[in-house]
Design a protein around this motif. Structure first.
Motif, PDB file in Angstrom:
ATOM      1  N   HIS A  49      33.641  59.860 -28.891  1.00 45.61           N
ATOM      2  CA  HIS A  49      33.619  61.071 -27.920  1.00 45.61           C
ATOM      3  C   HIS A  49      34.173  62.308 -28.562  1.00 45.61           C
ATOM      4  CE1 HIS A  49      33.079  63.149 -24.077  1.00 45.61           C
ATOM      5  NE2 HIS A  49      34.288  63.707 -24.329  1.00 45.61           N
ATOM      6  N   ARG A  50      35.326  62.258 -29.003  1.00 50.29           N
ATOM      7  CA  ARG A  50      35.943  63.462 -29.818  1.00 50.29           C
ATOM      8  C   ARG A  50      35.102  63.685 -31.046  1.00 50.29           C
ATOM      9  NH1 ARG A  50      41.598  62.163 -32.238  1.00 50.29           N
ATOM     10  NH2 ARG A  50      40.524  60.896 -33.591  1.00 50.29           N
ATOM     11  N   SER A  51      34.493  62.978 -31.842  1.00 46.17           N
ATOM     12  CA  SER A  51      33.708  63.217 -32.897  1.00 46.17           C
ATOM     13  C   SER A  51      32.309  63.657 -32.389  1.00 46.17           C
ATOM     14  CB  SER A  51      33.378  61.554 -33.564  1.00 46.17           C
ATOM     15  OG  SER A  51      32.451  62.025 -34.963  1.00 46.17           O
ATOM     16  N   ALA A  52      31.778  63.241 -31.306  1.00 44.90           N
ATOM     17  CA  ALA A  52      30.304  63.775 -31.072  1.00 44.90           C
ATOM     18  C   ALA A  52      30.566  64.865 -30.398  1.00 44.90           C
ATOM     19  CB  ALA A  52      29.712  62.563 -29.930  1.00 44.90           C
ATOM     20  N   THR A  53      31.537  65.192 -29.485  1.00 47.88           N
ATOM     21  CA  THR A  53      31.668  66.412 -28.744  1.00 47.88           C
ATOM     22  C   THR A  53      32.863  67.346 -29.063  1.00 47.88           C
ATOM     23  OG1 THR A  53      33.286  65.384 -27.116  1.00 47.88           O
ATOM     24  CG2 THR A  53      30.970  65.047 -26.463  1.00 47.88           C
ATOM     25  N   GLY A  54      33.717  67.096 -29.923  1.00 44.67           N
ATOM     26  CA  GLY A  54      34.965  67.815 -30.131  1.00 44.67           C
ATOM     27  C   GLY A  54      35.833  67.786 -28.904  1.00 44.67           C
ATOM     28  N   GLU A  55      35.607  67.258 -28.005  1.00 42.03           N
ATOM     29  CA  GLU A  55      36.715  66.987 -27.024  1.00 42.03           C
ATOM     30  C   GLU A  55      37.417  65.819 -26.930  1.00 42.03           C
ATOM     31  OE1 GLU A  55      36.322  67.156 -22.085  1.00 42.03           O
ATOM     32  OE2 GLU A  55      34.916  65.970 -23.062  1.00 42.03           O
ATOM     33  N   GLU A  56      38.727  66.001 -26.916  1.00 41.30           N
ATOM     34  CA  GLU A  56      39.682  65.062 -27.076  1.00 41.30           C
ATOM     35  C   GLU A  56      40.202  64.702 -25.560  1.00 41.30           C
ATOM     36  OE1 GLU A  56      43.726  63.899 -29.446  1.00 41.30           O
ATOM     37  OE2 GLU A  56      42.785  65.674 -29.919  1.00 41.30           O
ATOM     38  N   LEU A  57      39.974  63.549 -25.137  1.00 43.53           N
ATOM     39  CA  LEU A  57      40.497  62.968 -24.052  1.00 43.53           C
ATOM     40  C   LEU A  57      41.914  62.066 -24.174  1.00 43.53           C
ATOM     41  CD1 LEU A  57      37.184  62.121 -22.018  1.00 43.53           C
ATOM     42  CD2 LEU A  57      38.481  63.897 -21.856  1.00 43.53           C
ATOM     43  N   ALA A 257      37.039  49.407 -20.951  1.00 43.48           N
ATOM     44  CA  ALA A 257      36.919  51.125 -21.010  1.00 43.48           C
ATOM     45  C   ALA A 257      36.203  51.791 -19.875  1.00 43.48           C
ATOM     46  CB  ALA A 257      36.102  51.571 -22.317  1.00 43.48           C
ATOM     47  N   ASP A 258      36.643  51.323 -18.808  1.00 43.46           N
ATOM     48  CA  ASP A 258      36.103  51.599 -17.614  1.00 43.46           C
ATOM     49  C   ASP A 258      36.412  53.225 -17.181  1.00 43.46           C
ATOM     50  OD1 ASP A 258      34.924  51.020 -14.695  1.00 43.46           O
ATOM     51  OD2 ASP A 258      36.624  52.397 -14.193  1.00 43.46           O
ATOM     52  N   GLY A 259      35.290  54.069 -16.952  1.00 43.00           N
ATOM     53  CA  GLY A 259      35.249  55.438 -16.702  1.00 43.00           C
ATOM     54  C   GLY A 259      35.024  56.407 -18.176  1.00 43.00           C
ATOM     55  N   LEU A 260      35.236  55.944 -19.246  1.00 43.85           N
ATOM     56  CA  LEU A 260      35.146  56.588 -20.427  1.00 43.85           C
ATOM     57  C   LEU A 260      33.407  56.850 -20.666  1.00 43.85           C
ATOM     58  CD1 LEU A 260      37.657  55.161 -22.772  1.00 43.85           C
ATOM     59  CD2 LEU A 260      37.441  57.294 -21.531  1.00 43.85           C
ATOM     60  N   PRO A 261      33.252  57.741 -21.521  1.00 49.00           N
ATOM     61  CA  PRO A 261      31.720  58.036 -22.022  1.00 49.00           C
ATOM     62  C   PRO A 261      31.203  56.963 -22.640  1.00 49.00           C
ATOM     63  CG  PRO A 261      33.080  60.000 -22.326  1.00 49.00           C
ATOM     64  CD  PRO A 261      34.126  58.780 -22.046  1.00 49.00           C
ATOM     65  N   ALA A 262      29.881  56.432 -22.446  1.00 52.84           N
ATOM     66  CA  ALA A 262      29.323  55.356 -22.935  1.00 52.84           C
ATOM     67  C   ALA A 262      28.935  55.712 -24.611  1.00 52.84           C
ATOM     68  CB  ALA A 262      28.074  55.008 -22.383  1.00 52.84           C
ATOM     69  N   ALA A 263      28.956  54.638 -25.299  1.00 51.92           N
ATOM     70  CA  ALA A 263      28.651  54.947 -26.739  1.00 51.92           C
ATOM     71  C   ALA A 263      27.106  55.483 -27.000  1.00 51.92           C
ATOM     72  CB  ALA A 263      28.773  53.678 -27.675  1.00 51.92           C
ATOM     73  N   PRO A 264      26.922  56.603 -27.658  1.00 53.67           N
ATOM     74  CA  PRO A 264      25.613  57.070 -27.901  1.00 53.67           C
ATOM     75  C   PRO A 264      24.700  56.048 -28.746  1.00 53.67           C
ATOM     76  CG  PRO A 264      27.112  57.866 -29.682  1.00 53.67           C
ATOM     77  CD  PRO A 264      27.864  57.280 -28.802  1.00 53.67           C
ATOM     78  N   PRO A 265      23.455  55.845 -28.338  1.00 52.76           N
ATOM     79  CA  PRO A 265      22.739  54.914 -28.995  1.00 52.76           C
ATOM     80  C   PRO A 265      22.352  55.208 -30.441  1.00 52.76           C
ATOM     81  CG  PRO A 265      21.308  56.803 -27.647  1.00 52.76           C
ATOM     82  CD  PRO A 265      22.734  56.762 -27.270  1.00 52.76           C
ATOM     83  N   PRO A 266      22.440  54.188 -31.216  1.00 53.84           N
ATOM     84  CA  PRO A 266      22.293  54.548 -32.710  1.00 53.84           C
ATOM     85  C   PRO A 266      21.049  55.068 -33.106  1.00 53.84           C
ATOM     86  CG  PRO A 266      21.968  51.990 -32.082  1.00 53.84           C
ATOM     87  CD  PRO A 266      22.187  52.879 -30.764  1.00 53.84           C
ATOM     88  N   ALA A 267      21.082  55.978 -34.251  1.00 52.26           N
ATOM     89  CA  ALA A 267      20.105  56.725 -34.531  1.00 52.26           C
ATOM     90  C   ALA A 267      19.066  55.866 -35.356  1.00 52.26           C
ATOM     91  CB  ALA A 267      20.414  57.785 -35.645  1.00 52.26           C
ATOM     92  N   ALA A 268      17.637  56.040 -35.108  1.00 51.98           N
ATOM     93  CA  ALA A 268      16.776  55.104 -35.814  1.00 51.98           C
ATOM     94  C   ALA A 268      16.308  55.805 -37.008  1.00 51.98           C
ATOM     95  CB  ALA A 268      15.534  54.952 -34.871  1.00 51.98           C
TER      96      ALA A 268
END
Length: 278
Positions: A49-57, A257-268
C-alpha cells in the motif's frame, strides 16, 4: 556523599501517576497469555500500500483495528462489575492507548482513548494517532493535566484506593481510560519479545516485538514474520471460554490482514502469440 557526576532530582509528577497505577493494578487477579501470530500477509499488504499510494498506515493502527473488531464480536471480555455487583458489558469498544508526549519538559506516556474502535477503519485510527502525536492537546486526556495535579495532592493511600475503585465505576472507567487497554512497546527494537503491563482494564493487550523465522508452507521452508502478543484478563470477571474465543478471532483477523487494502491485481504482459502471463 554523592559519587562524582551523580545528581539528585525530584520525581516528575507524571511518574507519580505511573507509580499509583502500578500499586492499584496489584488488586486485580490477572491471567496472562503469551502467543504468536503470523502477520506476514498484513506486513506485506502495508508495504504494498505504501509503495502503490505513498500513504503509510501504521502496523499499530492495524492491530488496534483488529482488537476492536475481535472485542466487538466477544464483548464479554470488556465487562466491568459495578458497585452493586452487576456486570456492565459495553457495546462500544473504546481502546486506551499510551502515547508519548513531552509535558513540562518531561517525556510522558498519557492514555489517549480511541473511541468506537470496533467500527473504524485502519486509516481512520492511524490518522487519529498521528494527529494526537503531533499535537497532544487534541487528546482530552492531556487537557485533564490540571485535574491530575490536583489528584496528586491527596494522600498516597487515598489515591491508590481511588484508582483501584475505578474499575467498579464502569462509566468513569470508560470515560477516563477506555474499556480495553492496548500498549505498543518499543523496547524490543528490531527483535522479538513479550511485555506484561499493569492490569488497569478487564482486558489488556501488549503489542510486543516481531521476529522473522522460517515456517513450513506447502512443503517449502519460507520466511515468515511473527508478532508476539500478550493478552491479560481480569479473571474475577472473564472466564477462559470467552477469552479463548476472543484470541481465536483476533488471531484470524491479524493473520488474514482484515481491514487492509487488498493487493492490486498483477499487471498482464502480452507475449508473442497473444498469450497473457502473470
Amino acid at each position: 556523599m554523592l559519587q562524582r557526576g551523580s545528581k539528585v532530582v525530584p520525581v516528575p509528577w507524571v511518574r507519580r501517576l505511573v507509580m499509583d497505577a502500578g500499586r492499584a493494578a496489584h488488586r486485580r487477579h490477572a491471567v496472562h497469555g503469551l502467543f504468536e501470530v503470523d502477520v506476514t500477509t498484513a506486513r506485506e499488504a502495508l508495504r504494498r500500500h505504501r509503495s502503490a499510494t505513498g500513504e503509510e498506515l501504521s502496523f499499530t493502527a492495524f492491530v488496534i483495528a483488529c482488537v476492536g473488531r475481535a472485542v466487538a464480536a466477544e464483548p464479554a471480555v470488556q465487562a466491568y462489575r459495578d458497585l452493586h455487583g452487576r456486570e456492565v458489558i459495553f457495546g462500544q469498544v473504546d481502546i486506551g492507548l499510551p502515547i508519548e508526549a513531552t509535558l513540562d519538559g518531561v517525556p510522558f506516556a498519557f492514555t489517549h482513548v480511541i473511541r468506537d474502535a470496533g467500527r473504524r477503519s485502519v486509516r481512520d485510527i492511524h490518522r487519529e494517532i498521528r494527529a494526537v502525536k503531533a499535537d497532544p492537546n487534541r487528546s482530552p486526556s492531556v487537557r485533564k493535566a490540571a485535574w491530575a495535579r490536583a489528584y496528586l495532592l491527596l494522600p498516597g493511600i487515598v489515591r491508590t484506593g481511588l484508582l483501584g475503585a475505578l474499575h467498579r465505576l464502569p462509566e468513569r472507567q470508560r470515560a477516563l481510560a477506555g474499556t480495553v487497554g492496548v500498549t505498543a512497546v518499543g523496547m524490543f527494537g528490531a527483535g522479538g519479545g513479550w511485555g506484561i503491563a499493569f492490569q488497569l482494564h478487564t482486558l489488556g493487550i501488549v503489542i510486543g516485538g516481531i521476529t522473522v523465522r522460517p515456517a513450513l508452507r506447502a512443503g517449502q521452508l519460507v520466511e515468515r514474520e511473527w508478532l508476539q502478543l500478550t493478552v491479560s484478563v481480569d479473571h474475577d470477571i472473564v472466564d477462559g471460554a470467552p477469552t479463548a474465543r476472543f484470541i481465536s478471532r483476533l488471531r484470524s483477523l491479524l493473520t488474514f490482514a482484515d481491514g487492509l487494502p487488498a493487493a492490486p491485481p498483477p499487471a498482464a504482459s502480452t507475449e508473442a502469440g497473444g498469450q497473457n502471463h502473470d
